[in-house]
Design an enzyme around this catalytic site. Structure first.
Site, mmCIF file in Angstrom:
data_model
loop_
_atom_site.group_PDB
_atom_site.id
_atom_site.type_symbol
_atom_site.label_atom_id
_atom_site.label_comp_id
_atom_site.label_asym_id
_atom_site.label_seq_id
_atom_site.Cartn_x
_atom_site.Cartn_y
_atom_site.Cartn_z
ATOM 1 N N LYS A 114 25.213 48.402 82.679
ATOM 2 C CA LYS A 114 23.760 48.596 82.349
ATOM 3 C C LYS A 114 23.005 47.454 82.123
ATOM 4 O O LYS A 114 21.765 47.325 82.548
ATOM 5 C CB LYS A 114 23.775 49.141 80.814
ATOM 6 N N GLU A 160 17.436 66.557 85.857
ATOM 7 C CA GLU A 160 18.342 66.704 86.653
ATOM 8 C C GLU A 160 18.730 68.118 86.882
ATOM 9 O O GLU A 160 18.985 68.606 87.672
ATOM 10 C CB GLU A 160 19.630 65.865 86.098
ATOM 11 N N SER A 189 21.952 62.648 92.497
ATOM 12 C CA SER A 189 20.668 63.151 91.980
ATOM 13 C C SER A 189 19.712 61.761 91.971
ATOM 14 O O SER A 189 20.108 60.556 91.829
ATOM 15 C CB SER A 189 20.819 63.479 90.293
ATOM 16 N N CYS A 247 23.846 58.833 86.046
ATOM 17 C CA CYS A 247 23.456 58.139 84.654
ATOM 18 C C CYS A 247 24.481 57.167 84.513
ATOM 19 O O CYS A 247 24.345 56.353 83.627
ATOM 20 C CB CYS A 247 23.265 59.275 83.504
ATOM 21 N N GLU A 251 22.123 47.191 85.910
ATOM 22 C CA GLU A 251 21.176 48.352 86.258
ATOM 23 C C GLU A 251 19.722 47.744 85.982
ATOM 24 O O GLU A 251 18.714 48.096 86.677
ATOM 25 C CB GLU A 251 21.446 49.618 85.599
ATOM 26 N N CYS A 254 31.442 57.112 78.461
ATOM 27 C CA CYS A 254 30.790 55.884 77.887
ATOM 28 C C CYS A 254 31.540 55.461 76.822
ATOM 29 O O CYS A 254 31.414 54.135 76.274
ATOM 30 C CB CYS A 254 29.263 56.216 77.590
ATOM 31 N N GLU A 273 16.520 69.611 89.114
ATOM 32 C CA GLU A 273 16.740 69.139 90.678
ATOM 33 C C GLU A 273 17.911 69.965 91.141
ATOM 34 O O GLU A 273 17.825 70.641 92.314
ATOM 35 C CB GLU A 273 17.101 67.626 90.582
ATOM 36 N N GLU A 298 14.062 47.827 91.697
ATOM 37 C CA GLU A 298 13.408 48.909 91.719
ATOM 38 C C GLU A 298 12.966 49.407 90.195
ATOM 39 O O GLU A 298 12.268 50.419 90.128
ATOM 40 C CB GLU A 298 14.074 50.194 92.596
#
Length: 589
Positions: free
Chosen positions: A361, A282, A322, A302, A364, A515, A285, A369
Protein backbone atom coordinates in the site's frame (compact mmCIF):
# COMPACT_ATOMS: atom_id res chain seq x y z
CA UNK A 1 -1.49 -44.23 7.20
CA UNK A 2 2.03 -45.63 7.57
CA UNK A 3 3.75 -44.82 10.86
CA UNK A 4 7.24 -45.09 12.35
CA UNK A 5 8.27 -45.52 15.96
CA UNK A 6 11.44 -43.95 17.34
CA UNK A 7 12.87 -42.84 20.65
CA UNK A 8 13.69 -39.23 21.51
CA UNK A 9 15.80 -38.79 24.62
CA UNK A 10 14.69 -42.25 25.61
CA UNK A 11 10.97 -41.54 25.14
CA UNK A 12 9.15 -43.68 22.56
CA UNK A 13 6.99 -41.84 20.02
CA UNK A 14 4.98 -43.05 17.03
CA UNK A 15 4.41 -40.58 14.21
CA UNK A 16 3.18 -40.64 10.60
CA UNK A 17 5.85 -41.48 8.06
CA UNK A 18 7.46 -38.30 6.74
CA UNK A 19 7.24 -36.47 10.07
CA UNK A 20 10.40 -34.49 10.79
CA UNK A 21 12.44 -35.00 13.94
CA UNK A 22 11.48 -31.48 14.97
CA UNK A 23 7.77 -32.34 14.80
CA UNK A 24 8.27 -35.72 16.44
CA UNK A 25 10.15 -34.18 19.35
CA UNK A 26 7.32 -31.71 19.94
CA UNK A 27 4.95 -34.65 20.47
CA UNK A 28 6.94 -35.77 23.53
CA UNK A 29 7.26 -32.27 24.93
CA UNK A 30 10.74 -31.52 23.59
CA UNK A 31 11.20 -28.13 21.95
CA UNK A 32 14.18 -28.04 19.64
CA UNK A 33 15.37 -24.45 18.97
CA UNK A 34 15.18 -23.21 15.38
CA UNK A 35 16.03 -20.07 13.46
CA UNK A 36 15.61 -20.68 9.73
CA UNK A 37 12.65 -23.04 10.07
CA UNK A 38 9.27 -22.02 8.62
CA UNK A 39 6.52 -24.25 9.97
CA UNK A 40 3.88 -23.53 7.34
CA UNK A 41 6.15 -24.01 4.32
CA UNK A 42 7.22 -27.49 3.28
CA UNK A 43 10.62 -26.36 1.97
CA UNK A 44 13.11 -25.96 4.82
CA UNK A 45 16.79 -25.66 3.96
CA UNK A 46 18.32 -26.29 7.40
CA UNK A 47 20.64 -23.36 6.77
CA UNK A 48 21.16 -22.09 10.31
CA UNK A 49 22.01 -25.49 11.95
CA UNK A 50 20.60 -24.36 15.28
CA UNK A 51 18.27 -27.38 15.36
CA UNK A 52 21.01 -30.04 15.18
CA UNK A 53 20.51 -33.28 17.10
CA UNK A 54 22.43 -36.52 17.56
CA UNK A 55 21.19 -39.73 15.97
CA UNK A 56 22.66 -43.01 17.16
CA UNK A 57 24.81 -44.60 14.46
CA UNK A 58 25.38 -41.34 12.54
CA UNK A 59 28.80 -39.74 12.70
CA UNK A 60 27.58 -36.17 12.16
CA UNK A 61 24.75 -34.15 13.67
CA UNK A 62 21.57 -33.84 11.59
CA UNK A 63 19.19 -30.91 11.26
CA UNK A 64 15.89 -31.75 12.94
CA UNK A 65 13.80 -29.39 10.81
CA UNK A 66 14.24 -31.37 7.58
CA UNK A 67 15.31 -34.85 8.66
CA UNK A 68 12.43 -37.36 8.52
CA UNK A 69 11.87 -39.72 11.41
CA UNK A 70 12.77 -43.34 10.69
CA UNK A 71 11.77 -46.61 12.30
CA UNK A 72 13.95 -47.45 15.29
CA UNK A 73 15.84 -44.14 15.39
CA UNK A 74 17.49 -43.13 18.66
CA UNK A 75 17.57 -39.34 18.80
CA UNK A 76 19.25 -37.16 21.43
CA UNK A 77 18.42 -33.45 21.56
CA UNK A 78 20.15 -32.27 24.73
CA UNK A 79 23.60 -33.82 24.97
CA UNK A 80 26.61 -31.65 25.96
CA UNK A 81 27.91 -31.90 22.40
CA UNK A 82 24.59 -30.79 20.91
CA UNK A 83 24.30 -27.84 23.28
CA UNK A 84 27.90 -26.81 22.60
CA UNK A 85 27.31 -26.99 18.84
CA UNK A 86 24.21 -24.83 19.03
CA UNK A 87 25.92 -22.25 21.22
CA UNK A 88 28.97 -22.07 18.93
CA UNK A 89 26.75 -21.68 15.87
CA UNK A 90 24.82 -18.89 17.55
CA UNK A 91 28.02 -17.14 18.65
CA UNK A 92 29.24 -17.25 15.04
CA UNK A 93 25.98 -15.67 13.87
CA UNK A 94 26.13 -13.00 16.58
CA UNK A 95 29.76 -12.20 15.82
CA UNK A 96 28.74 -11.21 12.30
CA UNK A 97 25.60 -9.33 13.33
CA UNK A 98 25.13 -5.56 13.63
CA UNK A 99 24.51 -5.38 17.40
CA UNK A 100 22.47 -2.19 17.78
CA UNK A 101 19.71 -4.00 19.68
CA UNK A 102 18.41 -1.11 21.87
CA UNK A 103 17.70 1.06 18.82
CA UNK A 104 16.72 -1.74 16.42
CA UNK A 105 13.21 -1.77 14.96
CA UNK A 106 12.78 -5.39 16.07
CA UNK A 107 14.09 -4.91 19.61
CA UNK A 108 11.86 -6.98 21.90
CA UNK A 109 10.46 -8.98 18.97
CA UNK A 110 13.64 -10.49 17.54
CA UNK A 111 14.10 -14.23 17.25
CA UNK A 112 17.87 -13.86 17.52
CA UNK A 113 17.47 -12.14 20.90
CA UNK A 114 15.07 -14.83 22.09
CA UNK A 115 17.39 -17.62 20.96
CA UNK A 116 20.40 -16.06 22.71
CA UNK A 117 18.40 -16.02 25.93
CA UNK A 118 17.15 -19.58 25.41
CA UNK A 119 20.64 -20.95 24.84
CA UNK A 120 22.09 -18.80 27.64
CA UNK A 121 24.64 -17.16 25.36
CA UNK A 122 26.03 -14.24 27.38
CA UNK A 123 29.36 -13.64 25.66
CA UNK A 124 30.53 -13.77 22.07
CA UNK A 125 34.09 -15.09 21.95
CA UNK A 126 34.49 -14.63 18.21
CA UNK A 127 35.11 -11.50 16.18
CA UNK A 128 33.53 -11.09 12.79
CA UNK A 129 31.43 -8.12 11.65
CA UNK A 130 32.16 -8.92 8.00
CA UNK A 131 28.79 -7.31 7.14
CA UNK A 132 29.61 -3.95 8.69
CA UNK A 133 30.12 -2.33 5.30
CA UNK A 134 27.03 -3.70 3.59
CA UNK A 135 24.94 -0.67 2.49
CA UNK A 136 21.30 -0.33 3.49
CA UNK A 137 18.80 -0.50 0.63
CA UNK A 138 16.00 2.07 0.94
CA UNK A 139 15.28 2.22 -2.77
CA UNK A 140 11.59 1.32 -2.56
CA UNK A 141 8.80 3.16 -0.75
CA UNK A 142 7.67 -0.03 0.98
CA UNK A 143 10.57 -2.31 1.95
CA UNK A 144 13.87 -1.50 3.65
CA UNK A 145 16.81 -3.93 3.63
CA UNK A 146 19.67 -3.84 6.14
CA UNK A 147 22.13 -6.60 5.13
CA UNK A 148 24.22 -5.94 8.26
CA UNK A 149 21.47 -7.68 10.23
CA UNK A 150 21.01 -10.60 7.86
CA UNK A 151 21.82 -14.02 9.37
CA UNK A 152 21.58 -15.93 6.07
CA UNK A 153 18.63 -18.00 7.29
CA UNK A 154 17.12 -17.77 3.78
CA UNK A 155 13.54 -17.50 5.02
CA UNK A 156 12.96 -14.50 2.77
CA UNK A 157 14.25 -16.44 -0.23
CA UNK A 158 11.98 -19.39 0.57
CA UNK A 159 8.88 -17.20 0.84
CA UNK A 160 9.70 -15.04 -2.18
CA UNK A 161 10.47 -18.01 -4.42
CA UNK A 162 8.17 -20.77 -3.15
CA UNK A 163 5.12 -18.93 -1.82
CA UNK A 164 5.10 -15.84 -4.03
CA UNK A 165 7.08 -17.10 -7.08
CA UNK A 166 8.63 -13.66 -7.55
CA UNK A 167 12.28 -14.58 -6.87
CA UNK A 168 13.41 -11.04 -6.09
CA UNK A 169 15.96 -12.35 -3.55
CA UNK A 170 18.64 -15.02 -3.72
CA UNK A 171 21.70 -16.29 -1.85
CA UNK A 172 24.88 -14.98 -3.44
CA UNK A 173 28.59 -15.44 -2.80
CA UNK A 174 30.24 -18.10 -0.67
CA UNK A 175 31.59 -18.50 2.85
CA UNK A 176 32.16 -15.24 4.70
CA UNK A 177 31.32 -13.36 1.51
CA UNK A 178 27.82 -14.87 1.25
CA UNK A 179 24.85 -12.51 1.35
CA UNK A 180 21.14 -12.41 0.55
CA UNK A 181 19.98 -9.79 -1.92
CA UNK A 182 18.39 -9.09 -5.29
CA UNK A 183 19.89 -10.87 -8.32
CA UNK A 184 23.02 -9.16 -9.54
CA UNK A 185 23.25 -7.26 -6.25
CA UNK A 186 20.90 -4.64 -7.64
CA UNK A 187 18.67 -2.32 -5.65
CA UNK A 188 15.33 -3.82 -4.73
CA UNK A 189 13.58 -1.10 -6.76
CA UNK A 190 15.34 -2.40 -9.88
CA UNK A 191 13.91 -5.91 -9.56
CA UNK A 192 10.52 -7.54 -10.08
CA UNK A 193 9.76 -7.22 -6.36
CA UNK A 194 6.01 -6.67 -5.90
CA UNK A 195 6.42 -5.03 -2.45
CA UNK A 196 4.15 -7.61 -0.75
CA UNK A 197 6.34 -7.67 2.36
CA UNK A 198 6.06 -11.40 3.00
CA UNK A 199 9.86 -11.39 3.34
CA UNK A 200 9.61 -8.85 6.18
CA UNK A 201 6.93 -10.95 7.83
CA UNK A 202 9.20 -14.00 8.13
CA UNK A 203 12.57 -12.30 8.70
CA UNK A 204 13.72 -13.25 12.24
CA UNK A 205 15.68 -10.01 12.66
CA UNK A 206 15.45 -6.51 11.20
CA UNK A 207 17.31 -7.36 8.01
CA UNK A 208 14.05 -6.71 6.10
CA UNK A 209 11.42 -4.34 7.45
CA UNK A 210 8.76 -1.95 6.27
CA UNK A 211 9.83 1.63 5.52
CA UNK A 212 9.21 3.56 8.74
CA UNK A 213 7.00 6.56 7.93
CA UNK A 214 5.91 7.35 11.48
CA UNK A 215 8.00 10.59 11.61
CA UNK A 216 5.95 11.96 8.71
CA UNK A 217 2.71 11.33 10.59
CA UNK A 218 4.01 12.82 13.84
CA UNK A 219 5.03 15.93 11.90
CA UNK A 220 1.60 16.26 10.27
CA UNK A 221 -0.18 15.85 13.62
CA UNK A 222 1.97 18.63 15.06
CA UNK A 223 1.24 21.01 12.15
CA UNK A 224 -1.67 23.35 13.05
CA UNK A 225 -2.22 24.08 9.38
CA UNK A 226 -3.03 20.46 8.57
CA UNK A 227 -6.40 18.77 8.96
CA UNK A 228 -5.19 15.20 9.49
CA UNK A 229 -7.61 12.35 8.82
CA UNK A 230 -6.97 8.63 9.11
CA UNK A 231 -8.59 5.52 7.64
CA UNK A 232 -8.29 2.00 9.09
CA UNK A 233 -8.37 -1.08 6.87
CA UNK A 234 -10.70 -3.97 7.77
CA UNK A 235 -7.86 -6.42 8.48
CA UNK A 236 -6.37 -4.09 11.11
CA UNK A 237 -9.56 -4.29 13.18
CA UNK A 238 -8.79 -7.88 14.15
CA UNK A 239 -4.98 -7.76 14.41
CA UNK A 240 -3.84 -4.60 16.24
CA UNK A 241 -4.96 -6.04 19.57
CA UNK A 242 -2.35 -8.82 19.38
CA UNK A 243 0.38 -6.33 20.26
CA UNK A 244 -1.47 -5.54 23.49
CA UNK A 245 -1.89 -9.11 24.64
CA UNK A 246 -5.28 -9.86 23.09
CA UNK A 247 -5.92 -13.13 21.21
CA UNK A 248 -5.59 -13.06 17.39
CA UNK A 249 -8.93 -12.19 15.80
CA UNK A 250 -10.12 -9.98 18.67
CA UNK A 251 -12.19 -7.10 17.30
CA UNK A 252 -10.67 -3.86 18.61
CA UNK A 253 -12.32 -1.50 16.12
CA UNK A 254 -13.87 0.85 18.69
CA UNK A 255 -10.74 0.95 20.83
CA UNK A 256 -8.57 1.66 17.78
CA UNK A 257 -10.82 4.61 16.90
CA UNK A 258 -10.40 5.94 20.44
CA UNK A 259 -6.63 5.43 20.28
CA UNK A 260 -6.32 7.32 16.99
CA UNK A 261 -8.27 10.24 18.41
CA UNK A 262 -5.90 10.34 21.37
CA UNK A 263 -2.96 10.45 18.97
CA UNK A 264 -4.43 13.71 17.68
CA UNK A 265 -6.16 12.88 14.39
CA UNK A 266 -8.85 15.41 13.44
CA UNK A 267 -11.16 12.72 12.04
CA UNK A 268 -11.11 8.94 12.12
CA UNK A 269 -12.73 7.03 9.28
CA UNK A 270 -13.26 3.44 8.21
CA UNK A 271 -11.77 2.02 5.00
CA UNK A 272 -14.79 -0.30 5.12
CA UNK A 273 -16.75 2.69 3.80
CA UNK A 274 -14.76 2.72 0.56
CA UNK A 275 -14.65 -1.08 0.50
CA UNK A 276 -18.42 -0.85 0.17
CA UNK A 277 -17.93 1.78 -2.51
CA UNK A 278 -15.51 -0.55 -4.32
CA UNK A 279 -18.19 -3.23 -4.39
CA UNK A 280 -20.70 -0.78 -5.88
CA UNK A 281 -18.28 0.19 -8.63
CA UNK A 282 -16.66 -3.20 -9.21
CA UNK A 283 -19.96 -5.08 -9.06
CA UNK A 284 -21.49 -2.67 -11.56
CA UNK A 285 -18.44 -3.07 -13.79
CA UNK A 286 -18.79 -6.85 -13.66
CA UNK A 287 -22.48 -6.73 -14.59
CA UNK A 288 -21.70 -4.34 -17.43
CA UNK A 289 -19.01 -6.67 -18.78
CA UNK A 290 -21.35 -9.66 -18.58
CA UNK A 291 -24.27 -7.84 -20.22
CA UNK A 292 -22.30 -5.93 -22.84
CA UNK A 293 -19.66 -8.45 -23.82
CA UNK A 294 -16.71 -6.96 -21.99
CA UNK A 295 -13.43 -8.70 -21.23
CA UNK A 296 -14.06 -11.69 -18.94
CA UNK A 297 -13.22 -13.01 -16.47
CA UNK A 298 -12.88 -9.76 -14.56
CA UNK A 299 -10.01 -9.72 -12.04
CA UNK A 300 -10.15 -7.84 -8.74
CA UNK A 301 -7.87 -4.85 -8.25
CA UNK A 302 -7.82 -4.07 -4.53
CA UNK A 303 -4.55 -5.87 -3.66
CA UNK A 304 -1.61 -3.66 -4.75
CA UNK A 305 0.93 -6.48 -4.53
CA UNK A 306 -1.26 -8.44 -6.92
CA UNK A 307 -1.49 -5.48 -9.29
CA UNK A 308 2.31 -5.12 -9.27
CA UNK A 309 2.55 -8.85 -10.00
CA UNK A 310 0.24 -8.51 -13.00
CA UNK A 311 2.10 -5.50 -14.38
CA UNK A 312 5.41 -7.34 -14.13
CA UNK A 313 4.55 -10.91 -15.10
CA UNK A 314 1.23 -10.85 -16.99
CA UNK A 315 0.94 -7.46 -18.74
CA UNK A 316 -0.95 -9.07 -21.62
CA UNK A 317 -3.77 -9.91 -19.19
CA UNK A 318 -4.21 -6.39 -17.80
CA UNK A 319 -7.46 -5.82 -19.76
CA UNK A 320 -9.04 -8.42 -17.46
CA UNK A 321 -8.26 -6.33 -14.35
CA UNK A 322 -11.04 -4.17 -12.93
CA UNK A 323 -10.44 -0.46 -13.41
CA UNK A 324 -11.53 0.22 -9.82
CA UNK A 325 -8.95 1.69 -7.49
CA UNK A 326 -8.41 -0.02 -4.16
CA UNK A 327 -10.53 1.13 -1.19
CA UNK A 328 -7.49 2.96 0.19
CA UNK A 329 -7.11 5.09 -2.92
CA UNK A 330 -10.83 5.69 -3.31
CA UNK A 331 -10.84 7.04 0.23
CA UNK A 332 -7.91 9.38 -0.41
CA UNK A 333 -9.55 10.82 -3.51
CA UNK A 334 -12.85 11.40 -1.68
CA UNK A 335 -11.21 12.83 1.44
CA UNK A 336 -9.71 15.65 -0.61
CA UNK A 337 -12.85 16.25 -2.68
CA UNK A 338 -16.16 15.13 -1.17
CA UNK A 339 -15.11 15.39 2.50
CA UNK A 340 -13.23 18.67 2.03
CA UNK A 341 -16.21 20.14 0.19
CA UNK A 342 -18.73 18.99 2.82
CA UNK A 343 -16.60 20.35 5.68
CA UNK A 344 -15.58 23.59 4.01
CA UNK A 345 -11.88 22.71 4.07
CA UNK A 346 -9.19 23.64 1.60
CA UNK A 347 -8.27 20.33 -0.05
CA UNK A 348 -4.57 21.17 0.13
CA UNK A 349 -4.89 21.33 3.93
CA UNK A 350 -6.33 17.81 4.21
CA UNK A 351 -3.62 15.29 5.09
CA UNK A 352 -4.66 11.66 4.59
CA UNK A 353 -3.10 8.82 6.59
CA UNK A 354 -3.91 5.14 6.05
CA UNK A 355 -3.46 2.32 8.55
CA UNK A 356 -3.02 -0.78 6.44
CA UNK A 357 -2.02 -4.43 6.90
CA UNK A 358 0.09 -4.15 3.78
CA UNK A 359 3.52 -2.85 2.76
CA UNK A 360 2.54 -2.69 -0.92
CA UNK A 361 0.00 0.00 0.00
CA UNK A 362 2.96 2.32 0.57
CA UNK A 363 4.00 1.79 -3.03
CA UNK A 364 0.43 2.11 -4.29
CA UNK A 365 -0.06 5.49 -2.61
CA UNK A 366 3.00 6.86 -4.44
CA UNK A 367 1.98 5.75 -7.90
CA UNK A 368 2.06 8.88 -10.08
CA UNK A 369 -1.54 8.35 -11.22
CA UNK A 370 -2.91 8.37 -7.66
CA UNK A 371 -3.53 12.13 -7.54
CA UNK A 372 -7.17 12.28 -8.64
CA UNK A 373 -8.06 15.08 -6.20
CA UNK A 374 -5.28 17.25 -7.56
CA UNK A 375 -6.61 16.77 -11.09
CA UNK A 376 -10.21 17.26 -9.94
CA UNK A 377 -9.44 20.65 -8.42
CA UNK A 378 -6.79 21.58 -10.98
CA UNK A 379 -4.38 22.25 -8.13
CA UNK A 380 -1.03 20.38 -8.14
CA UNK A 381 -0.31 21.59 -4.58
CA UNK A 382 -2.81 19.00 -3.30
CA UNK A 383 -0.40 16.24 -4.28
CA UNK A 384 -1.08 12.57 -3.67
CA UNK A 385 -4.53 11.37 -2.62
CA UNK A 386 -3.05 9.38 0.29
CA UNK A 387 -0.15 11.20 1.92
CA UNK A 388 1.24 8.50 4.23
CA UNK A 389 0.59 4.79 4.68
CA UNK A 390 1.30 3.18 8.04
CA UNK A 391 1.42 -0.56 8.47
CA UNK A 392 -0.22 -2.20 11.47
CA UNK A 393 3.25 -2.46 13.04
CA UNK A 394 3.92 1.25 12.59
CA UNK A 395 0.65 2.23 14.28
CA UNK A 396 1.47 -0.12 17.15
CA UNK A 397 4.83 1.62 17.60
CA UNK A 398 3.15 5.04 17.59
CA UNK A 399 0.66 3.95 20.25
CA UNK A 400 3.47 2.64 22.43
CA UNK A 401 5.49 5.81 21.93
CA UNK A 402 2.49 7.86 23.03
CA UNK A 403 1.90 5.62 26.06
CA UNK A 404 -1.56 4.56 24.88
CA UNK A 405 -2.82 1.22 26.19
CA UNK A 406 -5.39 0.05 23.67
CA UNK A 407 -7.04 -2.36 26.08
CA UNK A 408 -7.80 0.39 28.61
CA UNK A 409 -9.73 2.57 26.15
CA UNK A 410 -13.51 2.76 25.67
CA UNK A 411 -15.07 1.81 22.35
CA UNK A 412 -15.76 4.86 20.20
CA UNK A 413 -17.50 5.29 16.85
CA UNK A 414 -16.00 6.50 13.59
CA UNK A 415 -16.71 10.04 12.45
CA UNK A 416 -19.68 10.67 10.19
CA UNK A 417 -19.71 11.04 6.42
CA UNK A 418 -17.19 8.26 5.67
CA UNK A 419 -17.35 6.16 8.81
CA UNK A 420 -20.06 3.55 8.19
CA UNK A 421 -19.00 0.17 6.85
CA UNK A 422 -20.94 -3.03 6.32
CA UNK A 423 -20.18 -6.62 7.14
CA UNK A 424 -19.47 -7.16 3.45
CA UNK A 425 -16.68 -4.61 3.68
CA UNK A 426 -15.28 -6.14 6.87
CA UNK A 427 -14.65 -9.50 5.20
CA UNK A 428 -12.45 -7.76 2.61
CA UNK A 429 -9.69 -8.60 5.08
CA UNK A 430 -9.98 -12.35 4.42
CA UNK A 431 -9.32 -14.36 1.28
CA UNK A 432 -12.63 -14.77 -0.52
CA UNK A 433 -14.12 -11.76 1.22
CA UNK A 434 -14.10 -9.42 -1.76
CA UNK A 435 -15.77 -12.10 -3.86
CA UNK A 436 -18.44 -12.78 -1.24
CA UNK A 437 -19.12 -9.08 -0.77
CA UNK A 438 -19.43 -8.60 -4.54
CA UNK A 439 -21.79 -11.55 -4.89
CA UNK A 440 -24.06 -10.24 -2.12
CA UNK A 441 -24.53 -6.98 -3.98
CA UNK A 442 -24.30 -8.10 -7.63
CA UNK A 443 -26.96 -10.75 -7.11
CA UNK A 444 -29.48 -8.35 -5.60
CA UNK A 445 -28.79 -5.59 -8.13
CA UNK A 446 -29.00 -7.99 -11.07
CA UNK A 447 -32.08 -9.92 -9.96
CA UNK A 448 -33.95 -7.39 -7.85
CA UNK A 449 -34.41 -10.17 -5.32
CA UNK A 450 -33.23 -10.46 -1.73
CA UNK A 451 -30.72 -13.20 -1.05
CA UNK A 452 -32.20 -15.93 1.12
CA UNK A 453 -28.71 -16.72 2.41
CA UNK A 454 -25.92 -14.16 2.14
CA UNK A 455 -23.06 -16.35 3.38
CA UNK A 456 -21.13 -17.76 0.40
CA UNK A 457 -19.10 -20.34 2.30
CA UNK A 458 -17.70 -21.97 -0.85
CA UNK A 459 -15.26 -19.05 -1.29
CA UNK A 460 -14.13 -19.03 2.35
CA UNK A 461 -11.20 -20.77 3.99
CA UNK A 462 -7.46 -21.24 3.51
CA UNK A 463 -7.57 -23.52 0.47
CA UNK A 464 -5.25 -21.97 -2.12
CA UNK A 465 -7.80 -21.84 -4.96
CA UNK A 466 -11.58 -21.93 -4.43
CA UNK A 467 -14.49 -21.73 -6.84
CA UNK A 468 -18.25 -21.34 -6.82
CA UNK A 469 -21.17 -21.02 -9.22
CA UNK A 470 -24.03 -18.59 -8.51
CA UNK A 471 -27.24 -18.54 -10.61
CA UNK A 472 -28.01 -14.93 -11.51
CA UNK A 473 -30.75 -13.85 -13.94
CA UNK A 474 -30.53 -17.03 -15.94
CA UNK A 475 -26.74 -16.98 -16.03
CA UNK A 476 -24.58 -19.30 -13.98
CA UNK A 477 -21.91 -16.89 -12.77
CA UNK A 478 -18.69 -18.83 -12.21
CA UNK A 479 -16.10 -17.37 -9.85
CA UNK A 480 -12.61 -18.24 -8.59
CA UNK A 481 -10.64 -17.10 -5.55
CA UNK A 482 -6.87 -17.35 -5.05
CA UNK A 483 -4.54 -16.11 -2.32
CA UNK A 484 -0.74 -16.14 -2.38
CA UNK A 485 0.97 -15.35 -5.66
CA UNK A 486 1.96 -18.95 -6.43
CA UNK A 487 -1.74 -19.77 -6.61
CA UNK A 488 -2.38 -16.61 -8.60
CA UNK A 489 0.33 -17.61 -11.07
CA UNK A 490 -1.31 -20.99 -11.57
CA UNK A 491 -4.60 -19.29 -12.44
CA UNK A 492 -3.02 -16.69 -14.71
CA UNK A 493 -1.18 -19.39 -16.64
CA UNK A 494 -4.53 -21.07 -17.24
CA UNK A 495 -6.14 -17.76 -18.22
CA UNK A 496 -3.32 -17.05 -20.65
CA UNK A 497 -3.80 -20.52 -22.12
CA UNK A 498 -7.51 -19.88 -22.65
CA UNK A 499 -8.65 -22.41 -20.03
CA UNK A 500 -10.80 -20.01 -17.96
CA UNK A 501 -13.14 -18.69 -20.66
CA UNK A 502 -16.23 -19.91 -18.80
CA UNK A 503 -15.46 -17.92 -15.65
CA UNK A 504 -16.78 -14.43 -14.93
CA UNK A 505 -14.96 -13.10 -11.88
CA UNK A 506 -11.67 -13.93 -10.16
CA UNK A 507 -10.52 -12.55 -6.81
CA UNK A 508 -6.80 -12.55 -6.05
CA UNK A 509 -5.05 -11.48 -2.85
CA UNK A 510 -1.26 -11.30 -2.98
CA UNK A 511 -0.76 -12.46 0.60
CA UNK A 512 -1.55 -15.92 2.03
CA UNK A 513 -4.86 -15.69 3.88
CA UNK A 514 -5.61 -12.30 2.35
CA UNK A 515 -5.00 -8.96 4.05
CA UNK A 516 -5.08 -10.54 7.51
CA UNK A 517 -1.73 -12.06 6.48
CA UNK A 518 -0.39 -8.88 4.91
CA UNK A 519 3.29 -7.98 4.98
CA UNK A 520 2.72 -5.17 7.49
CA UNK A 521 0.85 -7.23 10.08
CA UNK A 522 2.04 -8.05 13.62
CA UNK A 523 4.90 -10.52 13.88
CA UNK A 524 4.58 -13.47 14.16
CA UNK A 525 1.97 -14.22 11.52
CA UNK A 526 1.42 -17.92 10.93
CA UNK A 527 -1.38 -20.18 9.71
CA UNK A 528 -2.99 -20.47 13.14
CA UNK A 529 -3.09 -16.71 13.55
CA UNK A 530 -4.34 -16.25 10.02
CA UNK A 531 -7.27 -18.57 10.70
CA UNK A 532 -8.12 -16.77 13.95
CA UNK A 533 -8.01 -13.38 12.23
CA UNK A 534 -10.27 -14.64 9.44
CA UNK A 535 -12.72 -15.91 12.06
CA UNK A 536 -12.62 -12.44 13.62
CA UNK A 537 -13.59 -10.84 10.30
CA UNK A 538 -16.62 -13.09 9.88
CA UNK A 539 -17.66 -12.64 13.51
CA UNK A 540 -17.65 -8.87 13.04
CA UNK A 541 -19.53 -9.24 9.74
CA UNK A 542 -22.40 -10.98 11.51
CA UNK A 543 -22.50 -8.39 14.29
CA UNK A 544 -22.83 -5.33 12.06
CA UNK A 545 -26.17 -3.65 11.32
CA UNK A 546 -25.67 -3.70 7.56
CA UNK A 547 -24.15 -6.72 5.79
CA UNK A 548 -24.46 -5.72 2.12
CA UNK A 549 -22.54 -2.88 0.53
CA UNK A 550 -25.53 -1.43 -1.31
CA UNK A 551 -27.35 -1.05 2.03
CA UNK A 552 -24.73 1.35 3.45
CA UNK A 553 -26.60 4.64 4.11
CA UNK A 554 -23.47 6.77 3.77
CA UNK A 555 -22.75 5.19 0.37
CA UNK A 556 -26.29 6.04 -0.73
CA UNK A 557 -25.77 9.62 0.43
CA UNK A 558 -22.40 9.82 -1.37
CA UNK A 559 -24.00 8.89 -4.68
CA UNK A 560 -26.97 11.16 -4.07
CA UNK A 561 -24.95 14.23 -3.08
CA UNK A 562 -21.74 13.85 -5.04
CA UNK A 563 -21.02 10.90 -7.34
CA UNK A 564 -24.35 10.50 -9.08
CA UNK A 565 -24.26 6.83 -10.00
CA UNK A 566 -21.85 3.88 -10.19
CA UNK A 567 -19.60 4.07 -13.25
CA UNK A 568 -20.74 7.66 -13.83
CA UNK A 569 -18.49 10.50 -14.98
CA UNK A 570 -17.37 11.60 -11.52
CA UNK A 571 -16.88 8.02 -10.38
CA UNK A 572 -14.58 7.36 -13.32
CA UNK A 573 -12.76 10.61 -12.62
CA UNK A 574 -12.03 9.81 -8.96
CA UNK A 575 -12.44 6.08 -8.37
CA UNK A 576 -11.08 4.34 -11.47
CA UNK A 577 -7.64 4.04 -13.01
CA UNK A 578 -5.64 2.01 -15.52
CA UNK A 579 -2.57 -0.20 -15.29
CA UNK A 580 0.43 -0.65 -17.53
CA UNK A 581 3.32 -3.04 -18.11
CA UNK A 582 6.39 -2.14 -16.09
CA UNK A 583 9.93 -3.44 -15.95
CA UNK A 584 10.78 -2.22 -12.46
CA UNK A 585 9.04 -0.49 -9.62
CA UNK A 586 9.27 3.26 -9.25
CA UNK A 587 11.74 4.04 -6.48
CA UNK A 588 11.42 6.81 -3.96
CA UNK A 589 14.36 9.19 -3.66
Amino acid sequence: MATVTLRINGQPVTVPAGTTLLEAAAQVGVKIPTLCYLKDIGHNVGACRICVVEVAGKEDFVTACNTPAEEGMEVYTNTPAVRASRRMTLEMILSDHHMDCPTCLRNGNCELQVLAAQLNVRTVRLSGATRADFPRDNSTPAISRDPRKCILCQRCITVCQSVQTVAALELQGQGFDAFVGPPGNRKLADTLCVQCGQCALVCPTAAITERDDTPLVWAALADPGKHVVVQTAPATHVTIGEAFGLPPGTDVTGKMVAALRRLGFDAVFDTNFTADLTIMEEGSELLKRINEGGVLPQLTSCSPGWINFMEHFYPDLLPHVSTCKSPQQMFGALAKTYYAQQKGLRPEDVFVVSVMPCTAKKFEAQRPEMNAASRYWGNPVIGRDVDVVLTSRELIRMLREAGIDLTALPDEDYDELMGVGTGAAQIFGATGGVMEAALRTAYEIATGKTLARIDFEAVRGMEGIKEATVPMNGIKVKVLVAHGLANARALMDKLRAGELKDYHFIEVMACPGGCIGGGGQPIPTDTRRRRSRIDGCYTRDKALKYRKSHENPEIKKLYQDFLGEPLGHRSHQLLHTSYRPRQSLVARD
